[in-house]
Design a protein around this motif. Sequence first.
Motif, PDB file in Angstrom:
ATOM      1  N   GLY A 185       0.806  -1.209   0.000  1.00  0.00           N
ATOM      2  CA  GLY A 185       0.000   0.000   0.000  1.00  0.00           C
ATOM      3  C   GLY A 185       0.845   1.267   0.000  1.00  0.00           C
ATOM      4  O   GLY A 185       1.950   1.305  -0.550  1.00  0.00           O
ATOM      5  N   THR A 186       0.341   2.300   0.648  1.00  0.00           N
ATOM      6  CA  THR A 186       1.019   3.603   0.651  1.00  0.00           C
ATOM      7  C   THR A 186       2.385   3.522   1.317  1.00  0.00           C
ATOM      8  O   THR A 186       3.380   4.061   0.811  1.00  0.00           O
ATOM      9  CB  THR A 186       0.152   4.654   1.372  1.00  0.00           C
ATOM     10  N   VAL A 187       2.467   2.859   2.459  1.00  0.00           N
ATOM     11  CA  VAL A 187       3.742   2.734   3.177  1.00  0.00           C
ATOM     12  C   VAL A 187       4.739   1.914   2.356  1.00  0.00           C
ATOM     13  O   VAL A 187       5.923   2.252   2.259  1.00  0.00           O
ATOM     14  CB  VAL A 187       3.525   2.096   4.559  1.00  0.00           C
ATOM     15  N   GLY A 188       4.283   0.834   1.747  1.00  0.00           N
ATOM     16  CA  GLY A 188       5.153   0.020   0.913  1.00  0.00           C
ATOM     17  C   GLY A 188       5.703   0.797  -0.266  1.00  0.00           C
ATOM     18  O   GLY A 188       6.874   0.646  -0.633  1.00  0.00           O
ATOM     19  N   SER A 189       4.871   1.655  -0.849  1.00  0.00           N
ATOM     20  CA  SER A 189       5.332   2.483  -1.959  1.00  0.00           C
ATOM     21  C   SER A 189       6.434   3.434  -1.512  1.00  0.00           C
ATOM     22  O   SER A 189       7.431   3.631  -2.215  1.00  0.00           O
ATOM     23  CB  SER A 189       4.155   3.273  -2.541  1.00  0.00           C
ATOM     24  N   ALA A 190       6.262   4.035  -0.333  1.00  0.00           N
ATOM     25  CA  ALA A 190       7.273   4.957   0.182  1.00  0.00           C
ATOM     26  C   ALA A 190       8.605   4.254   0.431  1.00  0.00           C
ATOM     27  O   ALA A 190       9.685   4.780   0.109  1.00  0.00           O
ATOM     28  CB  ALA A 190       6.776   5.618   1.470  1.00  0.00           C
ATOM     29  N   TRP A 191       8.570   3.043   0.979  1.00  0.00           N
ATOM     30  CA  TRP A 191       9.804   2.296   1.213  1.00  0.00           C
ATOM     31  C   TRP A 191      10.438   1.844  -0.100  1.00  0.00           C
ATOM     32  O   TRP A 191      11.669   1.845  -0.244  1.00  0.00           O
ATOM     33  CB  TRP A 191       9.531   1.082   2.099  1.00  0.00           C
ATOM     34  N   GLY A 192       9.621   1.470  -1.051  1.00  0.00           N
ATOM     35  CA  GLY A 192      10.159   1.090  -2.356  1.00  0.00           C
ATOM     36  C   GLY A 192      10.888   2.236  -3.029  1.00  0.00           C
ATOM     37  O   GLY A 192      11.960   2.057  -3.621  1.00  0.00           O
ATOM     38  N   VAL A 193      10.329   3.445  -2.921  1.00  0.00           N
ATOM     39  CA  VAL A 193      10.979   4.628  -3.492  1.00  0.00           C
ATOM     40  C   VAL A 193      12.285   4.934  -2.765  1.00  0.00           C
ATOM     41  O   VAL A 193      13.284   5.307  -3.379  1.00  0.00           O
ATOM     42  CB  VAL A 193      10.019   5.837  -3.438  1.00  0.00           C
ATOM     43  N   ALA A 194      12.297   4.768  -1.439  1.00  0.00           N
ATOM     44  CA  ALA A 194      13.515   5.046  -0.670  1.00  0.00           C
ATOM     45  C   ALA A 194      14.665   4.152  -1.118  1.00  0.00           C
ATOM     46  O   ALA A 194      15.791   4.614  -1.353  1.00  0.00           O
ATOM     47  CB  ALA A 194      13.246   4.851   0.821  1.00  0.00           C
ATOM     48  N   VAL A 195      14.403   2.853  -1.246  1.00  0.00           N
ATOM     49  CA  VAL A 195      15.445   1.915  -1.679  1.00  0.00           C
ATOM     50  C   VAL A 195      15.893   2.243  -3.108  1.00  0.00           C
ATOM     51  O   VAL A 195      17.100   2.262  -3.415  1.00  0.00           O
ATOM     52  CB  VAL A 195      14.927   0.468  -1.592  1.00  0.00           C
ATOM     53  N   ALA A 196      14.941   2.535  -3.982  1.00  0.00           N
ATOM     54  CA  ALA A 196      15.270   2.839  -5.370  1.00  0.00           C
ATOM     55  C   ALA A 196      16.126   4.096  -5.479  1.00  0.00           C
ATOM     56  O   ALA A 196      17.053   4.163  -6.298  1.00  0.00           O
ATOM     57  CB  ALA A 196      13.984   3.013  -6.174  1.00  0.00           C
TER      58      ALA A 196
END
Length: 433
Positions: free
Chosen positions: A394-405
Amino acid sequence: MTPMTTEGENAKTTPEPAGSAKRALLGRLSWGLADQAASSISNFVVGIYVARSLGVTAFGVFSLAWVTYGVVLNISRGLATDPLVVRFSGVSDTSWRGAVARSTGTALVVGSAIGVACLAVGLGLGGRVGPAFACLGVMLPGLLLQDAWRYSFFAAGVGRKAFLNDVVWGVALVPAMVVAARVDTVAAFVLAWGASATVAGLYGYVQSGILPRVTRARGWLRDQRDLGYRYLVENTCLSGASQVRAYGLGAIVGVSAVGAVRGAELLMGPFLAVLMGLSLVTVPEAARVLRQAPQRLYRFCLLLGGGQAAGALLWGTALLLMPDRAGELVLGDVWTSASRLVVPITLGVAGAGLGTGAAAGLRALGAARLSLRSQLFASACYVGGGLGGAVAGGTVGSAWGVAVATLIGSAVWWLSLRTGLRHHHPIPEVRTT
């Protein structure tokens, strides 16, 4: 046949003493920081005001218009102002004025052409989103012109004029936002935001005495095509990735998720605004460092990127310590969903800040091919991490995915800078015959 020359040859001067050069650099950077502070405050106030006035869903609609503006802005920068700061920073006044007339004219042409398309799309969409996009289309020429003046002033080393122009925009925002609040629609806020930028864009003409030449836009695009079109693709990938992530997040999770992400980004506002407009200061300064002392460029970029990353981490730490009552006072109903995203967005901004130092070095080198490759890779990681994370968490997962990327992308930027330095050879500022 007359041999090929460059404007830089006409503008060369004897090197400044070390102390004078450092004072001049600090002065230009100080004005750059002041300008970015003014820009950050304006963006932050607009976002907070709209978030508190409209709520999370309507704020999501406003955010979609905002990221669309970001795409168009980066198209304009790639074609009009990025070549300007690479090739016309520190040149003679005559060369600078001629280039600015063509560059600002190009920005107006880009804004008008895309503005018409955006207006048509908005009128066709209808609903909540349509009017916002239609109003954005009307305002695009003024928004892009104001940004072009900022780039132009920093290329000339007169950051105080860019700062003053942003202050004028901020002052004009106050009555515009008051009127928009009375209407209480997303479209009204978009119009208020764009109209105040147009006031500052007109003031740029008063400051410079340079009339944008829209009839010279085609010539500018032709003369700068070796850099401009690569920067266009690079910048479009950068902002387009944000737009795809925003649209995808809205489709996967809901429009309110877009508002939550934008709310968390607003909390990081001072650093995000600096990163978005960082080339206003860093590319001209990196170009000057390259001309005067090429061996110092890597260290300059490392200090720049490291300082940005450290500042973002410190700010994010402060946000984590902020009580909920203060957060609700700032963001209203958006705070609850935005506060869960502070840690990953802080890490993402820190990674982006670190990579920005290397990106500035590549721009100064004129290594458009290397910077394009780096941006394509970083953008692909951003979209993949953001949307993959949204599917998984969801929203939190998207934020973490962007951080790693973003952290992965930053590493690629630095590897590219090292390659660019190894293969560096001077590029001309402008070609003449």
